[in-house]
Scaffold this motif. Structure first.
Motif, PDB file in Angstrom:
ATOM      1  N   SER A 145      -0.715  -3.502  49.875  1.00 50.05           N
ATOM      2  CA  SER A 145      -0.012  -2.452  49.128  1.00 50.05           C
ATOM      3  C   SER A 145       0.213  -2.843  47.675  1.00 50.05           C
ATOM      4  CB  SER A 145       1.340  -2.151  49.787  1.00 50.05           C
ATOM      5  OG  SER A 145       2.242  -3.230  49.572  1.00 50.05           O
ATOM      6  N   GLY A 146       0.350  -4.142  47.414  1.00 53.65           N
ATOM      7  CA  GLY A 146       0.583  -4.615  46.062  1.00 53.65           C
ATOM      8  C   GLY A 146       2.039  -4.689  45.642  1.00 53.65           C
ATOM      9  N   VAL A 147       2.950  -4.033  46.372  1.00 56.38           N
ATOM     10  CA  VAL A 147       4.342  -4.031  45.915  1.00 56.38           C
ATOM     11  C   VAL A 147       5.070  -5.318  46.277  1.00 56.38           C
ATOM     12  CG1 VAL A 147       4.598  -1.536  45.809  1.00 56.38           C
ATOM     13  CG2 VAL A 147       5.108  -2.726  47.944  1.00 56.38           C
ATOM     14  N   GLU A 148       4.599  -6.043  47.288  1.00 54.81           N
ATOM     15  CA  GLU A 148       5.266  -7.310  47.604  1.00 54.81           C
ATOM     16  C   GLU A 148       5.093  -8.316  46.456  1.00 54.81           C
ATOM     17  OE1 GLU A 148       3.604 -10.432  48.483  1.00 54.81           O
ATOM     18  OE2 GLU A 148       1.733  -9.506  47.814  1.00 54.81           O
ATOM     19  N   GLN A 149       4.040  -8.153  45.661  1.00 61.32           N
ATOM     20  CA  GLN A 149       3.865  -9.021  44.496  1.00 61.32           C
ATOM     21  C   GLN A 149       5.001  -8.839  43.509  1.00 61.32           C
ATOM     22  OE1 GLN A 149       0.185  -8.537  42.274  1.00 61.32           O
ATOM     23  NE2 GLN A 149       0.920  -9.827  40.606  1.00 61.32           N
ATOM     24  N   TYR A 150       5.513  -7.620  43.384  1.00 63.93           N
ATOM     25  CA  TYR A 150       6.616  -7.386  42.457  1.00 63.93           C
ATOM     26  C   TYR A 150       7.845  -8.202  42.847  1.00 63.93           C
ATOM     27  CZ  TYR A 150       3.885  -3.375  40.798  1.00 63.93           C
ATOM     28  OH  TYR A 150       2.900  -2.575  40.278  1.00 63.93           O
ATOM     29  N   TYR A 182       9.248   1.055  40.732  1.00 64.77           N
ATOM     30  CA  TYR A 182       9.724   2.436  40.908  1.00 64.77           C
ATOM     31  C   TYR A 182       8.560   3.416  40.958  1.00 64.77           C
ATOM     32  CZ  TYR A 182      11.461   7.004  39.374  1.00 64.77           C
ATOM     33  OH  TYR A 182      11.713   8.345  39.249  1.00 64.77           O
ATOM     34  N   GLN A 183       7.640   3.301  40.013  1.00 65.10           N
ATOM     35  CA  GLN A 183       6.525   4.245  39.986  1.00 65.10           C
ATOM     36  C   GLN A 183       5.650   4.121  41.227  1.00 65.10           C
ATOM     37  OE1 GLN A 183       4.307   4.672  36.348  1.00 65.10           O
ATOM     38  NE2 GLN A 183       6.086   4.242  35.048  1.00 65.10           N
ATOM     39  N   SER A 184       5.458   2.901  41.674  1.00 63.27           N
ATOM     40  CA  SER A 184       4.673   2.710  42.892  1.00 63.27           C
ATOM     41  C   SER A 184       5.386   3.317  44.095  1.00 63.27           C
ATOM     42  CB  SER A 184       4.423   1.214  43.116  1.00 63.27           C
ATOM     43  OG  SER A 184       3.669   0.654  42.060  1.00 63.27           O
ATOM     44  N   ALA A 185       6.694   3.159  44.157  1.00 68.80           N
ATOM     45  CA  ALA A 185       7.469   3.707  45.272  1.00 68.80           C
ATOM     46  C   ALA A 185       7.472   5.232  45.241  1.00 68.80           C
ATOM     47  CB  ALA A 185       8.896   3.172  45.224  1.00 68.80           C
ATOM     48  N   VAL A 186       7.571   5.829  44.063  1.00 69.72           N
ATOM     49  CA  VAL A 186       7.521   7.287  43.956  1.00 69.72           C
ATOM     50  C   VAL A 186       6.171   7.812  44.428  1.00 69.72           C
ATOM     51  CG1 VAL A 186       7.448   9.206  42.314  1.00 69.72           C
ATOM     52  CG2 VAL A 186       9.241   7.482  42.126  1.00 69.72           C
ATOM     53  N   ALA A 193      12.464  -4.080  42.947  1.00 64.93           N
ATOM     54  CA  ALA A 193      11.254  -4.534  43.635  1.00 64.93           C
ATOM     55  C   ALA A 193      11.461  -4.569  45.147  1.00 64.93           C
ATOM     56  CB  ALA A 193      10.847  -5.914  43.117  1.00 64.93           C
ATOM     57  N   ASN A 194      12.626  -5.032  45.567  1.00 68.01           N
ATOM     58  CA  ASN A 194      12.932  -5.039  47.001  1.00 68.01           C
ATOM     59  C   ASN A 194      13.036  -3.623  47.555  1.00 68.01           C
ATOM     60  OD1 ASN A 194      13.506  -7.755  48.397  1.00 68.01           O
ATOM     61  ND2 ASN A 194      14.422  -8.043  46.386  1.00 68.01           N
ATOM     62  N   LEU A 195      13.628  -2.718  46.792  1.00 63.77           N
ATOM     63  CA  LEU A 195      13.729  -1.334  47.244  1.00 63.77           C
ATOM     64  C   LEU A 195      12.350  -0.697  47.365  1.00 63.77           C
ATOM     65  CD1 LEU A 195      16.833  -0.067  45.228  1.00 63.77           C
ATOM     66  CD2 LEU A 195      16.683  -0.422  47.703  1.00 63.77           C
ATOM     67  N   ALA A 196      11.430  -1.071  46.483  1.00 60.09           N
ATOM     68  CA  ALA A 196      10.068  -0.530  46.589  1.00 60.09           C
ATOM     69  C   ALA A 196       9.424  -0.941  47.903  1.00 60.09           C
ATOM     70  CB  ALA A 196       9.224  -1.007  45.411  1.00 60.09           C
ATOM     71  N   VAL A 197       9.599  -2.183  48.286  1.00 61.12           N
ATOM     72  CA  VAL A 197       9.077  -2.642  49.578  1.00 61.12           C
ATOM     73  C   VAL A 197       9.709  -1.838  50.709  1.00 61.12           C
ATOM     74  CG1 VAL A 197       8.982  -4.587  51.184  1.00 61.12           C
ATOM     75  CG2 VAL A 197       8.496  -4.951  48.755  1.00 61.12           C
ATOM     76  N   GLN A 198      11.005  -1.577  50.612  1.00 60.73           N
ATOM     77  CA  GLN A 198      11.703  -0.826  51.652  1.00 60.73           C
ATOM     78  C   GLN A 198      11.186   0.609  51.727  1.00 60.73           C
ATOM     79  OE1 GLN A 198      13.781  -2.500  53.527  1.00 60.73           O
ATOM     80  NE2 GLN A 198      14.363  -0.831  54.884  1.00 60.73           N
ATOM     81  N   VAL A 199      10.912   1.219  50.597  1.00 60.53           N
ATOM     82  CA  VAL A 199      10.355   2.573  50.606  1.00 60.53           C
ATOM     83  C   VAL A 199       8.995   2.586  51.311  1.00 60.53           C
ATOM     84  CG1 VAL A 199       9.410   4.412  49.145  1.00 60.53           C
ATOM     85  CG2 VAL A 199      11.595   3.339  48.547  1.00 60.53           C
ATOM     86  N   TYR A 200       8.190   1.584  51.063  1.00 65.97           N
ATOM     87  CA  TYR A 200       6.885   1.479  51.711  1.00 65.97           C
ATOM     88  C   TYR A 200       6.990   1.121  53.196  1.00 65.97           C
ATOM     89  CZ  TYR A 200       3.739   1.702  47.632  1.00 65.97           C
ATOM     90  OH  TYR A 200       2.991   2.101  46.548  1.00 65.97           O
ATOM     91  N   GLY A 201       8.125   0.547  53.600  1.00 68.09           N
ATOM     92  CA  GLY A 201       8.259   0.122  54.989  1.00 68.09           C
ATOM     93  C   GLY A 201       7.316  -1.020  55.314  1.00 68.09           C
ATOM     94  N   GLY A 202       6.715  -0.972  56.494  1.00 67.83           N
ATOM     95  CA  GLY A 202       5.805  -2.039  56.901  1.00 67.83           C
ATOM     96  C   GLY A 202       4.635  -2.201  55.955  1.00 67.83           C
TER      97      GLY A 202
END
Length: 596
Positions: free
Chosen positions: A424-429, A310-314, A408-417
């Motif tokens: 980006s590091g969020v795919e690790q989550y 969440y924090q990464s996506a924000v 975690a999946n929503l964070a990837v979606q917020v980042y898009g590609g």
């Protein structure tokens, strides 16, 4: 970008405010820890998590663990981080003071576990499993075994594991084949192979104490013939120091989707010396003591990863410029608006935020009960707390890990590609969160445990520990001047849960497959009602604080907004789960096996 700072204000809200009136009874052992001390511990834990563990998260994932000549090497920096962790007393945070622990409240321990999981869940598995092993030993091991092994385990100089799974059996432990042969000196020779052993071998501690499930020669078949044994990696010399190898070897380490910095090992025991823990053929009782502790801890892993995601996506949503707000440019001086202005991005962020705040609050509720169950002295309150913990353990494990993976999946979606690439590091989550839905009993097994064991236990006594306070609060929320409509929505969800409970109880008596078919939906429904209870209490408390003018208005206003989002957008779909439950098993089970 992996961004994290412990949500200390929300943690203090859960710790000090939200459940101040929860009727589990006072725990005298916790009264020596005042508010300032507990807050200082959380602040220091945040420094450790963000300053030491977070910088190793990505590099540990990239490097992973290595098996060299039978020894597992953890990633660069892990040994130094573990030494700092141990020397700081973090291994002993919630452990029994009789064995060198600090005896802190379980609520604080769970908040610290959340920080560790958010910043480096792989690292957290090493001390986390040791804590679980010590809980089983304290309850079941002989005084001699406890005196010999517990002090060094509690301080973290030695670590612990749980060795259940074999290649041919996971959940169905009645099939295990590892053998234990009695010796004249009271010890046993343990022989067999175990797989998927987290932290089964590593270079962080002087010794590793394995708790191994095995069969005695005259053991009855099935689950009733399993015993638990303490089997160290190294035997001790006359001075109590790790010395001689104990014929425990690593056949391989697993190459996994996630948690790559956690060593997941295949272990071979070749007439290794071990000692019985507890009573012969009653090993599952001791193992469940450890597993139940670990199941709550795994739920917290889901929460921690969800918060970091969440924090990464924000951070990204505020930084990434893309398009204009549908209601007109919000930042006309920039070439585009940050994507946080878009409703669908807000939907994802608010869902993640509500997931995290709801799970954190439920965890605080359960942790309060854990404290009373373990340390309480008033029999009635202690029994009620034990019932509540038994009911909620599978819910915490399954719901939190499901929602953590969703976040975690929503964070990837917020980042898009940019979320889909490693930089980006969020795919690790996503990869790290996925295992939490599987180990310590898959989430489907948790759901079966809930409906098959907990729901009807003691004529529904476990359920009453949950239903009674929720029913009372429904009426309070409906009558609230500000949140009456919220109370009406909550009442509908609670009625759906009651209807689902009755449906499963009725159908399940006649056909166990009906209960099994409804189990996952039922667990989700109960868990979401639990979150609704916590969000409702949070909103009422925040409203009171705002009316009193006690300060921190922005925090309390945000609490109310998040609660409204939960009741408006997240609870209604959960309430509809009762419709699927009422439909029964037919469409799920009628397909012939050959047709799949």
């Amino acid at each position: 970008m992996q961004v994290y700072e412990a949500p200390l204000r929300d943690m203090r809200f859960v710790l000090h405010e939200l459940f101040a009136d929860e009727p589990f009874g006072k725990v005298e052992a916790n009264e020596e820890f005042d508010t300032d001390l507990l807050d200082a511990i959380l602040e220091e834990a945040n420094k450790l998590a963000t300053g030491v563990l977070l910088p190793l998260n990505r590099s540990g994932d990239e490097e992973g663990c290595h098996l060299e000549n039978g020894v597992v090497r953890t990633p660069k920096g892990f040994k130094e981080a573990y030494d700092q962790f141990r020397e700081g007393g973090w291994c002993a945070l919630a452990a029994d003071p009789a064995w060198g622990g600090q005896g802190l409240p379980e609520t604080v321990n769970k908040l610290v576990e959340e920080m560790i999981s958010a910043t480096n869940v792989s690292f957290g598995l090493y001390p986390g499993l040791t804590h679980g092993a010590t809980t089983a030993m304290i309850d079941f091991a002989s005084e001699d075994l406890k005196n010999t092994w517990l002090p060094k385990m509690v301080e973290g100089t030695w670590s612990g594991t749980m060795c259940l799974t074999e290649a041919h059996c996971g959940t169905d432990l009645g099939l295990l084949r590892t053998k234990a042969v009695p010796q004249d000196d009271g010890s046993y020779k343990i022989s067999g192979g175990k797989i998927f052993i987290s932290a089964g071998e590593q270079d962080l501690t002087e010794n590793i104490v394995h708790l191994v499930l095995a069969r005695l020669p005259d053991a009855p078949a099935g689950i009733k013939g399993i015993s638990m044994f303490l089997v160290p990696k190294l035997l001790l010399d006359d001075q109590g120091r790790p010395s001689k190898p104990n014929n425990v070897s690593v056949a391989a380490i697993e190459h996994k989707m996630g948690i790559k910095a956690s060593a997941t090992c295949q272990l071979n025991f070749d007439e290794s010396t071990g000692w019985l823990v507890g009573t012969p053929n009653k090993g599952m009782q001791a193992m469940f003591r450890m597993m139940n502790n670990e199941r709550v801890a795994v739920g917290v892993q889901g929460l921690g990863i969800g918060e970091a995601a969440y924090q990464s996506a924000v951070w990204y949503a505020k930084d990434r410029l893309q398009g204009r707000s549908l209601s007109g440019a919000k930042y006309p001086d920039k070439p585009a608006d940050p994507i946080i202005v878009h409703p669908d991005v807000r939907r994802m962020l608010m869902t993640m935020r509500a997931n995290n705040e709801g799970c954190r609050a439920v965890c605080g509720w359960v942790a309060r009960a854990l404290e009373t169950a373990e340390k309480g002295t008033e029999p009635e309150a202690k029994q009620r707390a034990e019932d509540f913990v038994a009911l909620m353990t599978p819910v915490v494990k399954a719901l939190f890990t499901d929602l953590g993976f969703e976040s975690a999946n929503l964070a990837v979606q917020v980042y898009g590609g940019h979320g889909y690439i490693r930089e980006s590091g969020v795919e690790q989550y996503v990869r790290d969160a996925r295992i939490a839905q599987i180990y310590e009993g898959t989430n489907g097994i948790q759901a079966l445990d809930l409906v098959g064991r907990k729901m009807g236990a003691n004529n529904g006594r476990y359920l009453r520990s949950f239903f009674h306070p929720v029913a009372q609060f429904v009426e309070e929320l409906k009558a609230h001047e500000e949140f009456g409509k919220m109370g009406e929505a909550f009442e509908k969800a609670f009625q759906a849960l009651q209807l689902a409970t009755g449906t499963i109880a009725q159908k399940g008596l006649a056909d166990p497959e009906e209960a099994g078919a409804a189990a996952t939906e039922y667990l989700r429904l109960l868990g979401m009602v639990a979150m609704g209870y916590c969000f409702g209490k949070s909103a009422v408390l925040a409203h009171t604080k705002l009316a009193e003018g006690t300060g921190e208005a922005d925090f309390y206003k945000a609490k109310i907004v998040t609660a409204r989002f939960f009741f408006d957008r997240m609870l209604p779909p959960a309430s509809s789960l009762v419709l699927a439950i009422k439909r029964g098993k037919a469409s799920m089970m009628e397909m012939p096996v050959e047709a799949f």
